[in-house]
Motif scaffolding. Structure first.
Motif, short mmCIF file in Angstrom:
data_model
loop_
_atom_site.label_atom_id
_atom_site.label_comp_id
_atom_site.label_asym_id
_atom_site.label_seq_id
_atom_site.Cartn_x
_atom_site.Cartn_y
_atom_site.Cartn_z
N TRP A 126 -4.66 -3.38 -5.21
CA TRP A 126 -4.36 -4.53 -4.37
C TRP A 126 -5.61 -5.38 -4.18
O TRP A 126 -5.55 -6.60 -4.25
CB TRP A 126 -3.80 -4.10 -3.01
CG TRP A 126 -3.37 -5.27 -2.20
CD1 TRP A 126 -2.15 -5.87 -2.22
CD2 TRP A 126 -4.17 -6.01 -1.28
NE1 TRP A 126 -2.14 -6.93 -1.37
CE2 TRP A 126 -3.37 -7.05 -0.77
CE3 TRP A 126 -5.48 -5.90 -0.83
CZ2 TRP A 126 -3.83 -7.96 0.17
CZ3 TRP A 126 -5.94 -6.80 0.10
CH2 TRP A 126 -5.12 -7.82 0.59
N THR A 127 -6.74 -4.72 -3.92
CA THR A 127 -8.00 -5.46 -3.72
C THR A 127 -8.37 -6.25 -4.96
O THR A 127 -8.72 -7.43 -4.88
CB THR A 127 -9.13 -4.48 -3.35
OG1 THR A 127 -8.75 -3.77 -2.18
CG2 THR A 127 -10.43 -5.22 -3.11
N GLY A 176 -4.93 0.98 -3.10
CA GLY A 176 -5.78 0.03 -2.39
C GLY A 176 -6.71 -0.72 -3.32
O GLY A 176 -6.94 -1.92 -3.17
N LEU A 190 0.80 -1.22 0.00
CA LEU A 190 0.00 0.00 0.00
C LEU A 190 0.84 1.28 0.00
O LEU A 190 0.66 2.15 -0.86
CB LEU A 190 -0.97 0.00 1.18
CG LEU A 190 -1.95 1.17 1.21
CD1 LEU A 190 -2.88 1.09 0.01
CD2 LEU A 190 -2.75 1.15 2.50
N LEU A 225 -0.93 -6.30 2.12
CA LEU A 225 -1.30 -4.90 1.90
C LEU A 225 -0.38 -3.99 2.73
O LEU A 225 0.15 -3.01 2.21
CB LEU A 225 -2.77 -4.67 2.28
CG LEU A 225 -3.31 -3.28 2.03
CD1 LEU A 225 -3.25 -2.93 0.55
CD2 LEU A 225 -4.74 -3.16 2.53
#
Length: 107
Positions: free
Chosen positions: A88-89, A85, A54, A102
């Motif tokens: 990554w999600t 974010g 992150l 994360l």
């Protein structure tokens, strides 16, 4: 390596520009833009394994946005944080691509 060669040619003011008409000129501050762009990428490379995805991805996004004349303020940082974010999600959590944790502060 191509980024390093481009940085060197930009510092020497010999980088090719995408200017197609004679009355057009490149924007000033080319060296500063390249430093922001490469600095963001370097921050991501050096920090991703240490502290997770992150924060380094946010710094990388901030470097890219500042290379394109964005101001370094709370709005820009928040947008870079939200985009990092979301990436990554999408890739790690939903698609199962291993991007690492994360956030990782266990050093």
């Amino acid at each position: 390596m191509l980024g390093v060669f481009y940085l060197i040619s930009t510092i020497k003011s010999k980088a090719p520009d995408c200017v197609h008409q004679e009355e057009e000129h490149p924007l000033p501050g080319g060296s500063r833009r390249v430093v922001f762009l490469l600095g963001g990428g370097l921050a991501f490379i050096l920090l991703a394994k240490l502290i997770g995805f992150l924060i380094p991805a946010t710094l990388c996004g901030l470097g890219v946005s500042m290379a394109f004349d964005a101001k370094c303020n709370v709005k820009t940082i928040a947008m870079a944080l939200l985009i990092a974010g979301a990436f990554w999600t999408l890739f790690s959590a939903l698609l199962g691509v291993d991007l690492g944790p994360l956030v990782n502060f266990s050093f």
